[in-house]
Motif scaffolding. Structure first.
Motif, PDB file in Angstrom:
ATOM      1  N   PRO A   1      90.523  14.543 -26.232  1.00 21.04           N
ATOM      2  CA  PRO A   1      91.783  13.770 -26.260  1.00 21.04           C
ATOM      3  C   PRO A   1      91.710  12.443 -25.508  1.00 21.04           C
ATOM      4  CG  PRO A   1      92.230  16.071 -25.825  1.00 21.04           C
ATOM      5  CD  PRO A   1      90.748  15.913 -25.752  1.00 21.04           C
ATOM      6  N   ASN A   2      90.875  12.369 -24.464  1.00 18.06           N
ATOM      7  CA  ASN A   2      90.759  11.124 -23.692  1.00 18.06           C
ATOM      8  C   ASN A   2      89.823  10.108 -24.338  1.00 18.06           C
ATOM      9  OD1 ASN A   2      92.147  11.121 -20.825  1.00 18.06           O
ATOM     10  ND2 ASN A   2      91.483  13.216 -21.209  1.00 18.06           N
ATOM     11  N   MET A   3      89.237  10.463 -25.471  1.00 20.45           N
ATOM     12  CA  MET A   3      88.319   9.556 -26.164  1.00 20.45           C
ATOM     13  C   MET A   3      88.985   8.845 -27.335  1.00 20.45           C
ATOM     14  SD  MET A   3      85.341   9.713 -24.651  1.00 20.45           S
ATOM     15  CE  MET A   3      84.254   9.070 -25.904  1.00 20.45           C
ATOM     16  N   GLY A   4      90.306   8.966 -27.477  1.00 17.99           N
ATOM     17  CA  GLY A   4      90.998   8.407 -28.634  1.00 17.99           C
ATOM     18  C   GLY A   4      90.782   6.912 -28.805  1.00 17.99           C
ATOM     19  N   GLY A   5      90.929   6.142 -27.728  1.00 20.26           N
ATOM     20  CA  GLY A   5      90.740   4.698 -27.818  1.00 20.26           C
ATOM     21  C   GLY A   5      89.322   4.319 -28.204  1.00 20.26           C
ATOM     22  N   THR A   6      88.354   5.041 -27.675  1.00 20.75           N
ATOM     23  CA  THR A   6      86.952   4.769 -28.008  1.00 20.75           C
ATOM     24  C   THR A   6      86.658   5.088 -29.468  1.00 20.75           C
ATOM     25  OG1 THR A   6      86.247   5.224 -25.744  1.00 20.75           O
ATOM     26  CG2 THR A   6      84.563   5.361 -27.451  1.00 20.75           C
ATOM     27  N   PHE A   7      87.167   6.222 -29.951  1.00 16.42           N
ATOM     28  CA  PHE A   7      86.975   6.569 -31.360  1.00 16.42           C
ATOM     29  C   PHE A   7      87.603   5.518 -32.274  1.00 16.42           C
ATOM     30  CE2 PHE A   7      86.789  11.298 -30.089  1.00 16.42           C
ATOM     31  CZ  PHE A   7      85.431  11.199 -29.851  1.00 16.42           C
TER      32      PHE A   7
END
Length: 310
Positions: free
Chosen positions: A226-232
């Motif tokens: 969930p904390n990787m949303g911006g990176t994805f």
């Protein structure tokens, strides 16, 4: 004499006139602007001028020397051209599978590297090496590695009893050869970007999850992802832009026509073929702006899907 000397010493320092200070400051600013002129001229000559010139040519029938205004006919020619839509299909096919394979795989590798107590820098260098390799050189190596008779891949498949493939000689498998090359070349960039985000996640979140009895996989599933949303979102947008502009590797592997049978010709290769092989610069310019609109639409969709503001 002593009193006069003391009076001279007691006098305050003479102030520099305001006008001369402004003149000196203005001279410094002019000097810095002079240093910017070569870069500014380069941008005008090699970036701004080609944009406007290609837009103008999209309304002309031109072979580079003779021009004739034909309005929107070039756009009609491109939009009704079967080879163009074939190149659009190839571009999306390769791009979809490249992103679908490279992003999850790169994230998994980044997670494994991030959990490794030692040797993180070593793995970073190893995985990032393909990304700094010239895509032209990499494509030439892949052309040799995937050779149907002398290639290492077919030799290895035959050694373990698996069926071999003609790869770049067969239209049904040539796209996957390009996909393998694209994934291999791009995955190092994905790993580095994901690692940067992984190391920015607060350790306190993992500590709280451990106290609650969450396993390592549960922490990865419910905290890390969930904390990787911006990176994805960033990887999807940049990946799509790069995929829709793909040219170098398909040109090396299949030429401007995307051999065999135009199976790997992308939109970029179609534009090159019509412009620099067929000398139809009006059609090539029109196809360029159609490709630009496609990239713009998909970037907008990616931003909306990722819940990011323009």
């Amino acid at each position: 004499m002593a009193k006069d000397h003391l009076k001279v010493i007691a006098q305050p320092d003479q102030q520099v006139p305001v006008g001369s200070h402004k003149q000196r400051k203005r001279k410094v600013q002019v000097t810095w602007y002079l240093f910017l002129i070569p870069s500014f001229l380069g941008i005008l000559l090699f970036l701004v001028y080609p944009i406007f010139e290609s837009f103008r040519l999209s309304f002309y029938q031109s072979n580079g020397t003779i021009e004739k205004f034909i309005g929107l006919q070039n756009f009609q020619t491109v939009l009704t051209s079967q080879p163009f839509w074939n190149s659009v299909w190839n571009t999306f096919y390769i791009g979809i599978f490249q992103i679908a394979i490279a992003v999850p795989l790169g994230f998994i590798f980044a997670s494994l590297i991030n959990s490794t107590p030692k040797g993180k820098n070593f793995f970073k260098v190893i995985y990032f090496l393909p990304n700094v390799t010239s895509i032209v050189a990499a494509a030439m190596i892949f052309a040799f590695v995937l050779h149907p008779e002398m290639g290492i891949v077919n030799y290895a498949l035959e050694a373990v009893g698996l069926p071999t493939s003609k790869w770049l000689s067969d239209p049904s498998s040539s796209k996957w050869a390009v996909i393998l090359l694209a994934v291999w070349h791009w995955i190092g960039f994905i790993i580095i970007i994901c690692l940067a985000n992984l190391q920015a996640i607060s350790p306190e979140m993992y500590e709280a999850a451990k106290i609650d009895g969450a396993s390592g996989f549960q922490q990865w599933l419910f905290i890390t992802i969930p904390n990787m949303g911006g990176t994805f979102a960033f990887l999807l947008i940049t990946g799509w832009i790069g995929a829709l502009q793909r040219f170098n590797e398909v040109y090396v592997l299949g030429g401007p026509s995307g051999s065999p049978a135009r199976s790997i010709q992308t939109m970029g290769a179609f534009i090159y073929e019509r412009g620099f092989t067929g000398f139809e610069f009006g059609i090539a310019s029109a196809a360029t702006y159609i490709m630009f609109m496609i990239i713009l639409v998909f970037t907008f969709i990616n931003l909306k899907v990722s819940k990011m503001k323009l």
